[in-house]
Scaffold this motif. Structure first.
Motif, PDB file in Angstrom:
ATOM      1  N   THR A 172       0.668  -1.269  -0.024  1.00  0.00           N
ATOM      2  CA  THR A 172      -0.103   0.144  -0.046  1.00  0.00           C
ATOM      3  C   THR A 172       0.904   1.381  -0.048  1.00  0.00           C
ATOM      4  OG1 THR A 172      -0.283  -0.324   2.391  1.00  0.00           O
ATOM      5  CG2 THR A 172      -2.155  -0.984   1.012  1.00  0.00           C
ATOM      6  N   ARG A 173       2.065   1.198   0.300  1.00  0.00           N
ATOM      7  CA  ARG A 173       3.089   2.379   0.457  1.00  0.00           C
ATOM      8  C   ARG A 173       3.244   2.764  -0.824  1.00  0.00           C
ATOM      9  NH1 ARG A 173       6.706  -0.281   4.911  1.00  0.00           N
ATOM     10  NH2 ARG A 173       6.440  -1.871   3.561  1.00  0.00           N
ATOM     11  N   ARG A 174       3.338   1.968  -1.886  1.00  0.00           N
ATOM     12  CA  ARG A 174       3.486   2.300  -3.295  1.00  0.00           C
ATOM     13  C   ARG A 174       2.254   2.716  -4.213  1.00  0.00           C
ATOM     14  NH1 ARG A 174       7.936  -1.344  -5.668  1.00  0.00           N
ATOM     15  NH2 ARG A 174       7.506   0.269  -7.336  1.00  0.00           N
ATOM     16  N   ILE A 175       1.134   2.968  -3.498  1.00  0.00           N
ATOM     17  CA  ILE A 175      -0.034   3.698  -4.213  1.00  0.00           C
ATOM     18  C   ILE A 175      -0.191   4.945  -3.749  1.00  0.00           C
ATOM     19  CG2 ILE A 175      -2.582   3.216  -4.325  1.00  0.00           C
ATOM     20  CD1 ILE A 175      -2.333   0.469  -3.322  1.00  0.00           C
ATOM     21  N   VAL A 176      -0.223   5.676  -4.696  1.00  0.00           N
ATOM     22  CA  VAL A 176      -0.492   7.269  -4.598  1.00  0.00           C
ATOM     23  C   VAL A 176      -2.030   7.573  -4.403  1.00  0.00           C
ATOM     24  CG1 VAL A 176      -0.260   9.590  -5.688  1.00  0.00           C
ATOM     25  CG2 VAL A 176       1.531   7.892  -6.081  1.00  0.00           C
ATOM     26  N   SER A 177      -2.671   6.808  -5.195  1.00  0.00           N
ATOM     27  CA  SER A 177      -4.184   7.420  -4.983  1.00  0.00           C
ATOM     28  C   SER A 177      -5.019   5.872  -5.858  1.00  0.00           C
ATOM     29  CB  SER A 177      -4.531   8.751  -5.687  1.00  0.00           C
ATOM     30  OG  SER A 177      -4.414   8.624  -7.183  1.00  0.00           O
ATOM     31  N   PHE A 178      -6.113   6.183  -5.658  1.00  0.00           N
ATOM     32  CA  PHE A 178      -7.121   5.131  -6.488  1.00  0.00           C
ATOM     33  C   PHE A 178      -8.425   5.752  -6.383  1.00  0.00           C
ATOM     34  CE2 PHE A 178      -7.208   4.355  -1.750  1.00  0.00           C
ATOM     35  CZ  PHE A 178      -8.615   4.055  -1.525  1.00  0.00           C
ATOM     36  N   THR A 179      -9.443   5.092  -7.183  1.00  0.00           N
ATOM     37  CA  THR A 179     -10.954   5.366  -7.293  1.00  0.00           C
ATOM     38  C   THR A 179     -11.496   3.888  -7.730  1.00  0.00           C
ATOM     39  OG1 THR A 179     -12.460   6.861  -8.068  1.00  0.00           O
ATOM     40  CG2 THR A 179     -10.708   6.099  -9.649  1.00  0.00           C
ATOM     41  N   CYS A 180     -12.558   3.704  -6.948  1.00  0.00           N
ATOM     42  CA  CYS A 180     -13.152   2.458  -7.287  1.00  0.00           C
ATOM     43  C   CYS A 180     -14.526   2.642  -7.876  1.00  0.00           C
ATOM     44  CB  CYS A 180     -13.374   1.470  -6.327  1.00  0.00           C
ATOM     45  SG  CYS A 180     -13.663   2.160  -4.621  1.00  0.00           S
ATOM     46  N   PHE A 181     -15.105   1.773  -8.662  1.00  0.00           N
ATOM     47  CA  PHE A 181     -16.596   1.937  -9.311  1.00  0.00           C
ATOM     48  C   PHE A 181     -17.375   0.700  -8.996  1.00  0.00           C
ATOM     49  CE2 PHE A 181     -13.480   4.249 -11.468  1.00  0.00           C
ATOM     50  CZ  PHE A 181     -14.018   5.342 -11.951  1.00  0.00           C
TER      51      PHE A 181
END
Length: 129
Positions: free
Chosen positions: A120-129
């Motif tokens: 999770t430290r590699r994720i900058v942002s996310f969005t889900c549908f």
């Protein structure tokens, strides 16, 4: 750290019958309430989505300077999710498990879903549908 980093304690092998189900102390056969598999997954196995993700790339949400909170990304479990990484990569993802430091699921490679785990430290942002 490798982009395919998987927190091995929290990410058991579960997608193929060739991999045994994990056993954790105090929980014979697997996770509490779900012998031999993930909560909510019938028979202890979770299959890849049967259809491709949406045909568009969403606009990136405001990026966070810190690691993505596992509680926040857990709201995207079993949903098409678009993820942006710190290294500039982005892709459609279908998360099926969230641990304290990692997310496990399926990544869309443009033709089919492949198993994929990410810190999770590699994720900058996310969005889900």
């Amino acid at each position: 750290m490798d982009a395919n980093y998987i927190d091995s304690y929290y990410y058991p092998r579960f997608l193929d019958s060739q991999f045994p189900s994990p056993s954790f102390p105090g929980s014979p056969g697997g996770f509490p309430g779900s012998p031999g598999g993930f909560p909510g997954s019938p028979g202890g196995l979770q299959q890849a989505p049967t259809s491709p993700p949406p045909a568009f790339i969403p606009q990136q949400q405001t990026a966070t300077p810190f690691a993505v909170d596992p509680g926040a990304i857990s709201l995207c479990l079993f949903r098409n999710t678009y993820i942006w990484l710190r290294n500039g990569s982005s892709f459609w993802y279908y998360p099926i498990f969230v641990g304290p430091r990692s997310v496990a699921g399926f990544r869309w490679n443009g033709r089919f879903w492949t198993i994929f785990g990410i810190d999770t430290r590699r994720i900058v942002s996310f969005t889900c549908f």
